[in-house]
Design a protein around this motif. Structure first.
Motif, PDB file in Angstrom:
ATOM      1  N   VAL A   8       1.643   6.725  -7.358  1.00  0.00           N
ATOM      2  CA  VAL A   8       0.801   6.761  -8.289  1.00  0.00           C
ATOM      3  C   VAL A   8      -0.566   7.255  -7.909  1.00  0.00           C
ATOM      4  O   VAL A   8      -1.048   8.227  -9.045  1.00  0.00           O
ATOM      5  N   VAL A   9      -1.487   7.323  -6.904  1.00  0.00           N
ATOM      6  CA  VAL A   9      -2.424   7.767  -6.158  1.00  0.00           C
ATOM      7  C   VAL A   9      -2.205   9.307  -6.091  1.00  0.00           C
ATOM      8  O   VAL A   9      -3.133  10.328  -5.795  1.00  0.00           O
ATOM      9  N   ILE A  10      -0.704  10.515  -5.961  1.00  0.00           N
ATOM     10  CA  ILE A  10      -0.943  11.400  -5.451  1.00  0.00           C
ATOM     11  C   ILE A  10      -0.779  12.474  -6.655  1.00  0.00           C
ATOM     12  O   ILE A  10      -0.308  11.891  -8.031  1.00  0.00           O
TER      13      ILE A  10
ATOM     14  N   VAL B 110       1.274  17.752  -7.423  1.00  0.00           N
ATOM     15  CA  VAL B 110       2.067  17.787  -6.005  1.00  0.00           C
ATOM     16  C   VAL B 110       2.690  17.454  -5.832  1.00  0.00           C
ATOM     17  O   VAL B 110       4.373  17.788  -5.509  1.00  0.00           O
ATOM     18  N   VAL B 111       3.497  15.893  -7.481  1.00  0.00           N
ATOM     19  CA  VAL B 111       4.818  15.503  -7.165  1.00  0.00           C
ATOM     20  C   VAL B 111       5.518  16.456  -7.732  1.00  0.00           C
ATOM     21  O   VAL B 111       6.905  16.813  -7.487  1.00  0.00           O
ATOM     22  N   GLY B 112       4.865  16.998  -8.786  1.00  0.00           N
ATOM     23  CA  GLY B 112       5.623  18.395  -8.809  1.00  0.00           C
ATOM     24  C   GLY B 112       6.280  19.037  -8.490  1.00  0.00           C
ATOM     25  O   GLY B 112       7.640  19.648  -8.303  1.00  0.00           O
ATOM     26  N   ILE B 113       5.748  19.858  -7.338  1.00  0.00           N
ATOM     27  CA  ILE B 113       5.947  20.912  -6.485  1.00  0.00           C
ATOM     28  C   ILE B 113       6.781  20.364  -5.701  1.00  0.00           C
ATOM     29  O   ILE B 113       7.286  21.236  -5.155  1.00  0.00           O
ATOM     30  N   THR B 114       6.868  18.989  -5.360  1.00  0.00           N
ATOM     31  CA  THR B 114       7.012  18.756  -3.870  1.00  0.00           C
ATOM     32  C   THR B 114       8.703  18.025  -3.882  1.00  0.00           C
ATOM     33  O   THR B 114      10.409  17.905  -3.884  1.00  0.00           O
ATOM     34  N   TRP B 115       8.984  17.413  -6.093  1.00  0.00           N
ATOM     35  CA  TRP B 115      10.269  16.992  -6.507  1.00  0.00           C
ATOM     36  C   TRP B 115      11.081  18.574  -6.748  1.00  0.00           C
ATOM     37  O   TRP B 115      12.312  18.934  -6.566  1.00  0.00           O
TER      38      TRP B 115
ATOM     39  N   SER C 151       0.770  -1.381  -0.262  1.00  0.00           N
ATOM     40  CA  SER C 151       0.208  -0.133  -0.303  1.00  0.00           C
ATOM     41  C   SER C 151       1.016   1.281   0.254  1.00  0.00           C
ATOM     42  O   SER C 151       1.033   2.087  -0.428  1.00  0.00           O
ATOM     43  N   MET C 152       2.103   1.175   0.519  1.00  0.00           N
ATOM     44  CA  MET C 152       2.662   2.775   0.949  1.00  0.00           C
ATOM     45  C   MET C 152       3.313   3.004  -0.471  1.00  0.00           C
ATOM     46  O   MET C 152       3.963   3.808  -0.495  1.00  0.00           O
TER      47      MET C 152
ATOM     48  N   ILE D 107       9.187   8.145 -13.790  1.00  0.00           N
ATOM     49  CA  ILE D 107      10.164   7.084 -13.686  1.00  0.00           C
ATOM     50  C   ILE D 107       9.351   6.715 -11.569  1.00  0.00           C
ATOM     51  O   ILE D 107       9.299   5.118 -11.683  1.00  0.00           O
ATOM     52  N   TRP D 108       9.434   7.003 -11.037  1.00  0.00           N
ATOM     53  CA  TRP D 108       9.633   7.188  -9.400  1.00  0.00           C
ATOM     54  C   TRP D 108       8.079   7.103  -9.971  1.00  0.00           C
ATOM     55  O   TRP D 108       7.832   6.973  -8.676  1.00  0.00           O
ATOM     56  N   LYS D 109       7.522   8.057  -9.525  1.00  0.00           N
ATOM     57  CA  LYS D 109       5.506   7.839 -10.040  1.00  0.00           C
ATOM     58  C   LYS D 109       5.577   6.367 -11.013  1.00  0.00           C
ATOM     59  O   LYS D 109       4.026   5.841 -10.165  1.00  0.00           O
ATOM     60  N   GLY D 110       6.118   6.026 -11.456  1.00  0.00           N
ATOM     61  CA  GLY D 110       5.342   5.411 -12.393  1.00  0.00           C
ATOM     62  C   GLY D 110       5.630   4.185 -12.042  1.00  0.00           C
ATOM     63  O   GLY D 110       5.028   3.034 -12.588  1.00  0.00           O
ATOM     64  N   LEU D 111       6.872   3.574 -11.731  1.00  0.00           N
ATOM     65  CA  LEU D 111       7.338   2.213 -10.842  1.00  0.00           C
ATOM     66  C   LEU D 111       6.174   1.289 -10.356  1.00  0.00           C
ATOM     67  O   LEU D 111       5.816  -0.017 -10.692  1.00  0.00           O
ATOM     68  N   PRO D 112       5.364   1.889  -9.724  1.00  0.00           N
ATOM     69  CA  PRO D 112       4.691   1.984  -8.811  1.00  0.00           C
ATOM     70  C   PRO D 112       3.418   0.989  -9.567  1.00  0.00           C
ATOM     71  O   PRO D 112       3.294  -0.389  -9.291  1.00  0.00           O
TER      72      PRO D 112
END
Length: 294
Positions: free
Chosen positions: A115-117, A121-126, A109-110, A166-171
């Motif tokens: 994937v669900v974020i 939000v992902v772009g701002i965080t990175w 789950s973790m 890649i980090w977002k798509g791997l899961p």
């Protein structure tokens, strides 16, 4: 007494069932496509409300536009950098989460959270992680190394965004592999262990052949996703620095909504659509072969 028979018009239930989807396809796909094709043959640089018909000049000007050619080059580089990682790395991640360990459900789950974020939000965080005084540069400085201009250096900015994608798509692709791994007969692996096959031999001769159809599907799907990537570039770099992260989709956005050059944007969009349709056909063929094997 004559009996008058009335002709009643009967409609087949299948026709009623297909009427709404057909109408949706016409309204939301065929009509916009025809409109886009007409717009790609017109020049909107003088007036948005009274465009001039110029035929195929938008297409010919695109093929000689260095900005467009650079966007195509960046898209190809992005495709070649992301897709192999999406095909190979999730296999090892799926093997990891396929083990029966304590807390593995929580770990699954973790690990699926990226994937669900939201992409924004992902772009701002990175972008914060990649900042000049961000966490990554702090770790690098702690190791005694100089800071890295992750999103400012034109030579590495595109590769920095690749890492995020890649980090977002791997899961996501990991779950596809995991579903196929759980269909692999345990008796086959047990027999290989009895015959003395090690972990790498089992991976190469049993697991990879079993996953080959899904690996083909992952390659096609991730290629389509890589060709359409936009949000990460928009949030993190806005196509910069000096156009180093300007991909084909960002070029279309820039021409349409910043330069208001709708003819060029529609022509570039149709060219991209042809490539995506080709990958879509490959995906259909791959799915058909996979269903036949089952």
């Amino acid at each position: 007494m004559a009996i008058i028979k009335k002709n009643t018009l009967s409609v087949h239930p299948a026709a009623l069932y297909l009427a709404l989807p057909t109408l949706a396809i016409v309204v939301f796909f065929i009509a916009p496509l025809c409109g886009t094709m007409m717009m790609s043959l017109q020049d909107y640089s003088q007036s948005l409300y009274a465009p001039q018909f110029i035929g195929l000049k938008n297409y010919s000007s695109l093929l000689s536009d260095p900005v467009f050619l650079d966007a195509v080059k960046h898209t190809v580089i992005f495709l070649l950098g992301v897709v192999p990682c999406m095909v190979v790395l999730p296999v090892f991640l799926a093997l990891l989460v396929n083990t029966q360990l304590r807390g593995i459900q929580m770990f699954r789950s973790m690990i699926y959270l990226p994937v669900v974020i939201s992409l924004a939000v992902v772009g701002i965080t990175w972008r914060w992680l990649y900042a000049q005084d961000g966490l990554l540069n702090w770790v690098i400085q702690t190791l005694g190394l100089p800071k890295v201009d992750w999103l400012v250096n034109p030579d590495i900015a595109l590769f920095s965004i690749m890492v995020v994608v890649i980090w977002k798509g791997l899961p996501y692709y990991m779950m596809m592999y995991l579903a196929h791994l759980q269909q692999l007969p345990q008796s086959l692996q047990d027999a290989a262990k009895i015959d003395g096959a090690g972990g790498m031999q089992q991976l190469w001769h049993i697991i990879v052949p079993h996953l080959k159809p899904s690996m083909t599907m992952v390659a096609i799907i991730s290629s389509i996703a890589s060709l359409k990537v936009f949000t990460e570039m928009y949030v993190m770099t806005r196509g910069g620095p000096v156009g180093a992260t300007k991909t084909l989709v960002y070029f279309i956005y820039e021409q349409a909504f910043e330069n208001l050059n709708l003819g060029i944007a529609c022509a570039a969009g149709l060219m991209l659509m042809l490539v995506l349709v080709a990958f879509g056909i490959l995906d259909i063929i791959s799915n058909k072969r996979l269903s036949l094997r089952r």
